[in-house]
Design an enzyme around this catalytic site. Structure first.
Site, mmCIF file in Angstrom:
data_model
loop_
_atom_site.group_PDB
_atom_site.id
_atom_site.type_symbol
_atom_site.label_atom_id
_atom_site.label_comp_id
_atom_site.label_asym_id
_atom_site.label_seq_id
_atom_site.Cartn_x
_atom_site.Cartn_y
_atom_site.Cartn_z
ATOM 1 N N ASN A 33 -0.043 11.668 0.167
ATOM 2 C CA ASN A 33 0.655 10.408 -0.104
ATOM 3 C C ASN A 33 1.305 10.450 -1.479
ATOM 4 O OD1 ASN A 33 -0.296 9.136 2.287
ATOM 5 N ND2 ASN A 33 -2.279 8.850 1.321
ATOM 6 N N GLU A 50 -12.237 5.563 -6.297
ATOM 7 C CA GLU A 50 -10.914 5.840 -5.745
ATOM 8 C C GLU A 50 -10.053 6.603 -6.745
ATOM 9 O OE1 GLU A 50 -10.204 4.465 -2.473
ATOM 10 O OE2 GLU A 50 -8.674 6.002 -2.658
ATOM 11 N N ASP A 51 -9.424 7.629 -6.277
ATOM 12 C CA ASP A 51 -8.380 8.333 -7.023
ATOM 13 C C ASP A 51 -8.799 8.806 -8.414
ATOM 14 O OD1 ASP A 51 -7.038 7.891 -4.696
ATOM 15 O OD2 ASP A 51 -5.277 6.951 -5.588
ATOM 16 N N ARG A 56 -5.812 10.482 -10.737
ATOM 17 C CA ARG A 56 -5.133 11.174 -9.624
ATOM 18 C C ARG A 56 -4.664 10.099 -8.657
ATOM 19 N NH1 ARG A 56 -5.145 10.471 -4.769
ATOM 20 N NH2 ARG A 56 -7.082 11.300 -3.937
ATOM 21 N N TYR A 106 0.885 -1.177 0.000
ATOM 22 C CA TYR A 106 0.000 0.000 0.000
ATOM 23 C C TYR A 106 0.916 1.219 0.000
ATOM 24 C CZ TYR A 106 -4.165 2.585 1.710
ATOM 25 O OH TYR A 106 -5.215 3.454 1.856
ATOM 26 N N ASP A 142 -14.010 7.113 -1.590
ATOM 27 C CA ASP A 142 -13.080 6.966 -0.472
ATOM 28 C C ASP A 142 -12.268 8.237 -0.227
ATOM 29 O OD1 ASP A 142 -11.653 5.521 1.490
ATOM 30 O OD2 ASP A 142 -10.038 5.146 0.058
ATOM 31 N N ASP A 143 -11.908 8.947 -1.283
ATOM 32 C CA ASP A 143 -11.033 10.118 -1.108
ATOM 33 C C ASP A 143 -11.767 11.288 -0.470
ATOM 34 O OD1 ASP A 143 -8.545 9.111 -2.347
ATOM 35 O OD2 ASP A 143 -9.912 8.816 -4.025
ATOM 36 N N LYS A 161 -5.953 -1.524 -2.260
ATOM 37 C CA LYS A 161 -7.076 -1.238 -1.352
ATOM 38 C C LYS A 161 -7.838 -2.526 -1.050
ATOM 39 C CE LYS A 161 -7.022 3.415 -1.227
ATOM 40 N NZ LYS A 161 -7.139 4.310 -0.081
HETATM 41 N N1 LIG Z 1 -4.334 10.353 4.135
HETATM 42 C C1 LIG Z 1 -5.312 9.904 3.400
HETATM 43 O O1 LIG Z 1 -6.044 8.978 3.777
HETATM 44 C C2 LIG Z 1 -5.569 10.552 2.070
HETATM 45 C C3 LIG Z 1 -6.812 10.374 1.467
HETATM 46 C C4 LIG Z 1 -7.066 10.980 0.240
HETATM 47 C C5 LIG Z 1 -6.080 11.738 -0.367
HETATM 48 N N2 LIG Z 1 -4.875 11.861 0.242
HETATM 49 C C6 LIG Z 1 -3.806 12.618 -0.390
HETATM 50 O O2 LIG Z 1 -4.149 13.978 -0.487
HETATM 51 C C7 LIG Z 1 -3.566 14.542 -1.630
HETATM 52 C C8 LIG Z 1 -4.623 15.314 -2.396
HETATM 53 O O3 LIG Z 1 -5.639 14.459 -2.846
HETATM 54 P P1 LIG Z 1 -6.944 15.060 -3.555
HETATM 55 O O4 LIG Z 1 -7.799 13.943 -3.941
HETATM 56 O O5 LIG Z 1 -7.527 16.125 -2.720
HETATM 57 O O6 LIG Z 1 -6.277 15.701 -4.842
HETATM 58 P P2 LIG Z 1 -6.797 16.908 -5.693
HETATM 59 O O7 LIG Z 1 -6.015 16.925 -6.928
HETATM 60 O O8 LIG Z 1 -8.288 16.860 -5.759
HETATM 61 O O9 LIG Z 1 -6.417 18.194 -4.807
HETATM 62 C C9 LIG Z 1 -5.126 18.714 -4.643
HETATM 63 C C10 LIG Z 1 -5.236 20.114 -4.068
HETATM 64 O O10 LIG Z 1 -3.949 20.583 -3.784
HETATM 65 C C11 LIG Z 1 -3.831 21.901 -4.299
HETATM 66 N N3 LIG Z 1 -2.451 22.230 -4.621
HETATM 67 C C12 LIG Z 1 -1.691 21.767 -5.626
HETATM 68 N N4 LIG Z 1 -0.498 22.374 -5.619
HETATM 69 C C13 LIG Z 1 -0.502 23.239 -4.587
HETATM 70 C C14 LIG Z 1 0.436 24.159 -4.074
HETATM 71 N N5 LIG Z 1 1.628 24.319 -4.621
HETATM 72 N N6 LIG Z 1 0.083 24.886 -2.994
HETATM 73 C C15 LIG Z 1 -1.123 24.734 -2.434
HETATM 74 N N7 LIG Z 1 -2.051 23.869 -2.878
HETATM 75 C C16 LIG Z 1 -1.739 23.135 -3.942
HETATM 76 C C17 LIG Z 1 -4.683 21.913 -5.543
HETATM 77 O O11 LIG Z 1 -5.018 23.216 -5.930
HETATM 78 C C18 LIG Z 1 -5.868 21.103 -5.042
HETATM 79 O O12 LIG Z 1 -6.751 21.943 -4.360
HETATM 80 C C19 LIG Z 1 -2.928 13.399 -2.397
HETATM 81 O O13 LIG Z 1 -1.552 13.377 -2.140
HETATM 82 C C20 LIG Z 1 -3.546 12.174 -1.811
HETATM 83 O O14 LIG Z 1 -2.666 11.087 -1.837
HETATM 84 C C21 LIG Z 1 -4.603 11.300 1.444
HETATM 85 O O1 LIG Z 2 -4.293 5.475 -0.959
HETATM 86 C C1 LIG Z 2 -4.053 5.969 0.144
HETATM 87 O O2 LIG Z 2 -3.073 5.609 0.819
HETATM 88 C C2 LIG Z 2 -4.948 6.992 0.758
HETATM 89 C C3 LIG Z 2 -5.763 7.788 -0.168
HETATM 90 O O3 LIG Z 2 -6.844 7.093 -0.702
HETATM 91 C C4 LIG Z 2 -4.999 8.523 -1.218
HETATM 92 O O4 LIG Z 2 -5.537 8.697 -2.303
HETATM 93 O O5 LIG Z 2 -3.886 8.970 -0.933
HETATM 94 MG MG LIG Z 3 -7.264 7.482 -2.678
#
Ligand SMILES: NC(=O)c1ccc[n+]([C@@H]2O[C@H](COP(=O)([O-])OP(=O)(O)OC[C@H]3O[C@@H](n4cnc5c(N)ncnc54)[C@H](O)[C@@H]3O)[C@@H](O)[C@H]2O)c1
Ligand SMILES: O=C(O)C[C@H](O)C(=O)O
Ligand SMILES: [Mg+2]
Length: 633
Positions: free
Chosen positions: A422, A257-258, A168, A115, A278-279, A186
């Site tokens: 991530n 997802e993603d 994404r 993962y 999930d996101d 997942k």
């Molecule tokens: N921890 C978790 O369980 C979890 C869950 C979902 C997503 N994530 C992570 O969160 C991140 C974002 O996912 P998402 O689905 O929201 O993506 P997304 O593409 O929908 O959103 C990304 C956001 O970041 C902003 N961004 C990009 N560059 C930037 C910068 N230089 N300064 C400020 N903001 C900036 C974008 O404008 C956008 O609003 C990914 O890395 C994903 O892996 C983590």
């Molecule tokens: O995949 C993960 O580890 C968490 C989340 O769904 C992500 O998109 O980053």
């Molecule tokens: Mg995800």
């Protein structure tokens, strides 16, 4: 994980009363081709003969412990994480039960290899490293209009699917069909954490083209080389896919997802299908779960919380919405609650009056109290807002600089620092940086795992705010309650349940999330919360679960969970049933033969029946029943 230690010690359960000779000489010809799992070296001799793999495996019968030792030694001999990922993929494909035994005994060590973060590299290199099929691909160019029949090619019944278009993948951008690694990873966690049977999971990747030019020009890339389809084309394709999946498997749970822009599909399908994103929702829930515990520790009342989010995408907005709901439940009005948030994206603080069109999903949290000022950088926003909370969902590794972290420590006794992007390379800061620059004051959780840190004589364990703590329970709760939809209350309940799942020791150690090694028990608690919420919302169709106590419900959930340590007992039961059936035949035939020379033809069994009752067909059973009849005659 709860499993039978008795079974695991010996590698197999005490055997039914069945002689080797009977098994060896009298079992009928089986016509099925042995599955890879049939070559498990822990299979007893009788099982090997039954499966027709006798002689095809070294003669010694392994214990689970030996198998585990061997696998871990091989794994540790692989030099890089991606090589370890590859070894584990092969293991999952060749001996699925052993893979899950290994995973459940080493969940903390192995999760980062199957993962985040390793799955990120696996996706980036999916086409380059491709060796074996692991899921279903649906292609816009080749399959549109025909998805129903492509889906028929999947060989198993499915309870749950995770679907991505790869647009994404983590914080790594559009990876097209290489994103298949995410559904695979997942769903492995669905099995390991919530006990969904591995054969009932479907990793699904839709090929809608990719905006990744490098991939489109890469000869090894295994997806279509077209640019990304239009939103309208995507909608039509997903409409067809949702209908086709549900037509084949009416109770299927579908996890999105993603996707780069997941809001339209969530809005379109959440009231029609059993689906969730999930996101947006899983992430919202998992962060709320940890946040509820962080609020208790920080001592700052909800009305005084000030949350700055770096990243205003699906995850950022999903988390902010979930926390808003919590603040409202804690007594704030909706207006007061949403004013606790300041979102920042690539263009700076999200305000209503900033130039350019604001994406629809950002409007709810856009500030209107900025007096015409636009704040461009995170540093400026932190100075302006003076936050208690800093969340990172931006995909920008290192964005929480030492200066910003230091400022958070000046502003707060216990700043909440959650760098959630991530994989690890995209994390807004590391655990070590967060501790060092806040002088050990922060309440911390990251999306990807960081190691325990030795700090001023103490071992500090970082929290992992990853949706893996909730999506397995959301999915299992929806499956077991046979829920029509996945409602917002079910998502919220998963967060609340997670927040209550910590042991007293974990609470007194100031942990925000429970120990990942207890994930199966945590998933039972989350699943129960989700089922109870489904019942309150009248979404459940498994009505028998309504009137049982929580304790009984927990037991029910546990018994429904796949256990790789006891899976072999199924086949051993099949053998012993067959043996007693066969012995009954012999004695019946010989005693009746003594009185009536030719009763034999009347005692032949119908295929697939036991004690005259129909029995669910299991692997090889029909062939087995038929052959038994033939041989006896
Ligand atoms: N921890 C978790 O369980 C979890 C869950 C979902 C997503 N994530 C992570 O969160 C991140 C974002 O996912 P998402 O689905 O929201 O993506 P997304 O593409 O929908 O959103 C990304 C956001 O970041 C902003 N961004 C990009 N560059 C930037 C910068 N230089 N300064 C400020 N903001 C900036 C974008 O404008 C956008 O609003 C990914 O890395 C994903 O892996 C983590
Ligand atoms: O995949 C993960 O580890 C968490 C989340 O769904 C992500 O998109 O980053
Ligand atoms: Mg995800």
């Amino acid at each position: 994980m709860a499993h039978s230690r008795e079974a695991s010690k010996s590698g197999h359960a005490p055997h039914a009363n069945i002689t080797k000779a009977a098994v060896h000489h009298h079992l009928p010809e089986r016509h099925h081709v042995p599955a890879p799992v049939d070559y498990d070296t822990s299979n007893p001799i009788e099982t090997r003969k039954y499966l027709r793999t006798y002689g095809l495996i070294p003669p010694g019968v392994d214990t689970f412990e030996n198998q585990s030792k061997r696998c871990m030694a091989i794994l540790n001999s692989r030099k890089t994480d991606i090589e370890k990922y590859q070894y584990l993929s092969v293991l999952r494909n060749t001996n699925v039960h052993l893979f899950y035994r290994l995973l459940s005994d080493n969940i903390k060590e192995l999760t980062p290899l199957i993962y985040t973060p390793t799955v990120g590299e696996a996706c980036q290199r999916w086409s380059e490293l491709y060796t074996q099929p692991e899921g279903l691909y649906l292609s816009f160019d080749q399959d549109k209009g025909n998805l129903h029949s492509v889906i028929q090619n999947w060989p198993h019944d499915v309870e749950i699917t995770v679907v991505t278009d790869g647009s994404r993948i983590l914080g790594l951008g559009d990876l097209g069909i290489n994103g298949m690694g995410i559904p695979v990873g997942k769903l492995s966690l669905y099995t390991a954490c919530a006990g969904i049977h591995p054969m009932r999971t479907l990793p699904l990747c839709v090929d809608l083209g990719t905006s990744n030019e490098e991939f489109r020009n890469d000869p090894l890339y295994l997806g279509s080389r077209r640019p990304k389809v239009t939103p309208e084309e995507e909608k039509e394709f997903l409409d067809e896919m949702m209908a086709a999946l549900t037509e084949r498997w009416p109770s299927i749970v579908i996890q999105y997802e993603d996707f780069k822009n997941p809001f339209p599909s969530l809005e379109r399908y959440q009231d029609t299908y059993t689906m969730f994103n999930d996101d947006i929702q899983g992430t919202g829930a998992v962060i709320l779960g940890g946040f509820i515990n962080a609020v208790k520790q920080s001592g700052v009342a909800p009305k005084d919380q000030r949350a700055v989010f770096l990243g205003a995408g699906s995850a950022g907005v999903g988390v902010a919405k979930q926390l808003t709901e919590f603040f409202i439940k804690e007594g704030l009005t909706e207006e007061e609650a949403k004013k606790r948030f300041w979102l920042v994206d690539s263009q700076g603080m999200v305000t209503l009056d900033r130039p350019g069109k604001l994406a629809e999903h950002k409007v709810y949290f856009a500030r209107d109290d900025n007096n015409g000022e636009q704040y461009k950088t995170l540093e400026e926003v932190v100075e302006y807002v003076k936050p208690t909370i800093l969340m990172g969902l931006s995909t920008i590794g290192g964005a929480f600089t030492p200066k910003i972290l230091g400022r958070m420590a000046e502003l707060n006794d216990k700043p909440v620092i959650f760098p959630l992007s991530n994989p690890s390379s995209k994390s807004e800061c590391t655990f070590e940086e967060a501790i060092k620059y806040t002088n050990g004051k922060c309440l911390f959780a990251s999306g990807s795992p960081f190691p325990t840190l030795h700090w001023k004589g103490k071992d500090l364990v970082p929290g992992q705010g990853n949706n893996m703590y909730v999506f397995p329970g959301i999915g299992l709760g929806a499956i077991l309650s046979k829920s029509v939809n996945v409602t917002q209350n079910m998502i919220y309940a998963s967060a609340e349940a997670l927040s209550t799942s910590l042991l007293p020791q974990e609470v007194s150690d100031n942990w925000l999330y429970p120990d990942i090694r207890r994930i199966r028990e945590v998933s039972v608690i989350v699943t129960r919360g989700v089922i109870r919420a489904a019942q309150k919302d009248h979404m459940d169709r498994e009505l028998a679960l309504r009137n049982i106590s929580d304790e009984e419900l927990d037991d029910y959930i546990r018994t429904r969970m796949y256990d790789p340590f006891t899976e072999h007992l199924k086949i051993e039961r099949e053998i012993s049933e067959l043996a007693s059936h066969f012995n009954a035949h012999i004695s019946d035939s010989s005693s009746t033969a003594a009185t009536n020379g030719s009763r034999r033809s009347t005692v032949t069994s119908r295929p697939g029946t036991a004690n005259g009752r129909p029995r669910a067909p299991t692997r090889g059973q029909n062939a087995h029943g038929d052959a038994l009849t033939a041989q006896n005659q």
